[in-house]
Design a protein around this motif. Structure first.
Motif, PDB file in Angstrom:
ATOM      1  N   GLU A  78       0.842  -1.192   0.000  1.00 18.54           N
ATOM      2  CA  GLU A  78       0.000   0.000   0.000  1.00 18.54           C
ATOM      3  C   GLU A  78       0.881   1.248   0.000  1.00 18.54           C
ATOM      4  N   PRO A  79       0.340   2.405  -0.377  1.00 17.19           N
ATOM      5  CA  PRO A  79       1.148   3.628  -0.420  1.00 17.19           C
ATOM      6  C   PRO A  79       1.332   4.272   0.953  1.00 17.19           C
ATOM      7  N   PHE A  92      -2.774   8.592   7.215  1.00 15.90           N
ATOM      8  CA  PHE A  92      -1.898   7.605   6.592  1.00 15.90           C
ATOM      9  C   PHE A  92      -0.467   8.116   6.632  1.00 15.90           C
ATOM     10  N   VAL A  93       0.448   7.270   7.082  1.00 14.82           N
ATOM     11  CA  VAL A  93       1.852   7.662   7.213  1.00 14.82           C
ATOM     12  C   VAL A  93       2.715   6.713   6.394  1.00 14.82           C
ATOM     13  N   GLU A  94       3.430   7.257   5.441  1.00 13.62           N
ATOM     14  CA  GLU A  94       4.423   6.501   4.670  1.00 13.62           C
ATOM     15  C   GLU A  94       5.782   6.763   5.303  1.00 13.62           C
ATOM     16  N   VAL A  95       6.502   5.705   5.625  1.00 11.63           N
ATOM     17  CA  VAL A  95       7.805   5.821   6.279  1.00 11.63           C
ATOM     18  C   VAL A  95       8.904   5.659   5.243  1.00 11.63           C
ATOM     19  N   PHE A 116      -2.000   8.774  -4.113  1.00 11.91           N
ATOM     20  CA  PHE A 116      -2.665   8.642  -2.816  1.00 11.91           C
ATOM     21  C   PHE A 116      -2.561   9.945  -2.031  1.00 11.91           C
ATOM     22  N   ALA A 117      -1.400  10.596  -2.086  1.00 11.89           N
ATOM     23  CA  ALA A 117      -1.216  11.884  -1.399  1.00 11.89           C
ATOM     24  C   ALA A 117      -2.179  12.929  -1.949  1.00 11.89           C
ATOM     25  N   ARG A 118      -2.370  12.922  -3.244  1.00 13.94           N
ATOM     26  CA  ARG A 118      -3.308  13.873  -3.857  1.00 13.94           C
ATOM     27  C   ARG A 118      -4.758  13.556  -3.484  1.00 13.94           C
ATOM     28  N   ALA A 119      -5.089  12.281  -3.385  1.00 19.62           N
ATOM     29  CA  ALA A 119      -6.449  11.880  -3.046  1.00 19.62           C
ATOM     30  C   ALA A 119      -6.775  12.128  -1.568  1.00 19.62           C
ATOM     31  N   HIS A 120      -5.743  12.211  -0.724  1.00 18.35           N
ATOM     32  CA  HIS A 120      -5.919  12.406   0.723  1.00 18.35           C
ATOM     33  C   HIS A 120      -5.024  13.555   1.202  1.00 18.35           C
ATOM     34  N   ARG A 149       0.795  17.527   4.325  1.00 11.97           N
ATOM     35  CA  ARG A 149       0.366  18.279   3.151  1.00 11.97           C
ATOM     36  C   ARG A 149       1.337  18.067   1.990  1.00 11.97           C
ATOM     37  N   VAL A 150       1.668  16.809   1.754  1.00 12.90           N
ATOM     38  CA  VAL A 150       2.676  16.427   0.769  1.00 12.90           C
ATOM     39  C   VAL A 150       2.283  16.862  -0.643  1.00 12.90           C
ATOM     40  N   ALA A 151       1.059  16.590  -1.047  1.00  9.87           N
ATOM     41  CA  ALA A 151       0.630  16.951  -2.407  1.00  9.87           C
ATOM     42  C   ALA A 151       0.700  18.461  -2.618  1.00  9.87           C
TER      43      ALA A 151
END
Length: 165
Positions: A78-79, A92-95, A116-120, A149-151
């Protein structure tokens, strides 16, 4: 603000990191082992930060969060790696673990992560674990940085994309 917080690693979190990264082993799978150790440390660090309310300003001070390391048993593809569940919803946290203690070192993310970052946009975070190789060849975690706020940061060029071919 892109970097929501940056903190040094405490001794108890360092133990969690080293538990998943024992010395020796096959050098060809070192990157995978380093990644798992980073995820273990990130989950432990998030549990402590949530319990001691260190992230209230980032996650919302009026909520209690359950930290779930989704990949604990096996990588699920998963992303994101860690799920935070609270009354406000899910985060959601991506490490991303790096063996270079340099914030300018590029982080590899897939198109799946980006989508996924853009969708959330308000619920997706990157947590970067900085580790260094010690003189005896072992790895030691030094600090973590949590980015939100990655996206938006990509769109405003606060975070730069790098294309590798």
């Amino acid at each position: 603000r892109v970097c929501a917080c940056e903190r040094p690693i405490g001794p108890e979190d360092a133990v969690e990191f080293s538990r998943y990264l024992p010395p020796g082993g096959d050098p060809s799978d070192m990157q995978q082992r380093l990644g798992r150790a980073g995820e273990a440390l990130a989950a432990a660090w998030l549990r402590d930060a949530v319990a001691t309310r260190q992230l209230d300003d980032v996650l919302g001070g009026d909520d209690r969060w359950l930290v779930i390391w989704r990949n604990m048993g096996v990588e699920r593809g998963e992303p994101w790696d860690i799920l935070l569940k609270g009354a406000r919803g899910e985060l959601f946290v991506e490490v991303k673990t790096t063996s270079v203690d340099d914030a300018r070192k590029p982080v590899e993310v897939s198109l799946n992560h980006l989508d996924f970052a853009r969708a959330h946009p308000d619920a997706y975070f990157l947590l970067r674990v900085y580790a260094v190789q010690t003189a005896d060849g072992a790895y030691a975690a030094r600090s973590v940085a949590l980015y939100g706020r990655v996206a938006e940061a990509i769109e405003t060029k606060a975070i730069q994309l790098l294309l590798r071919m």
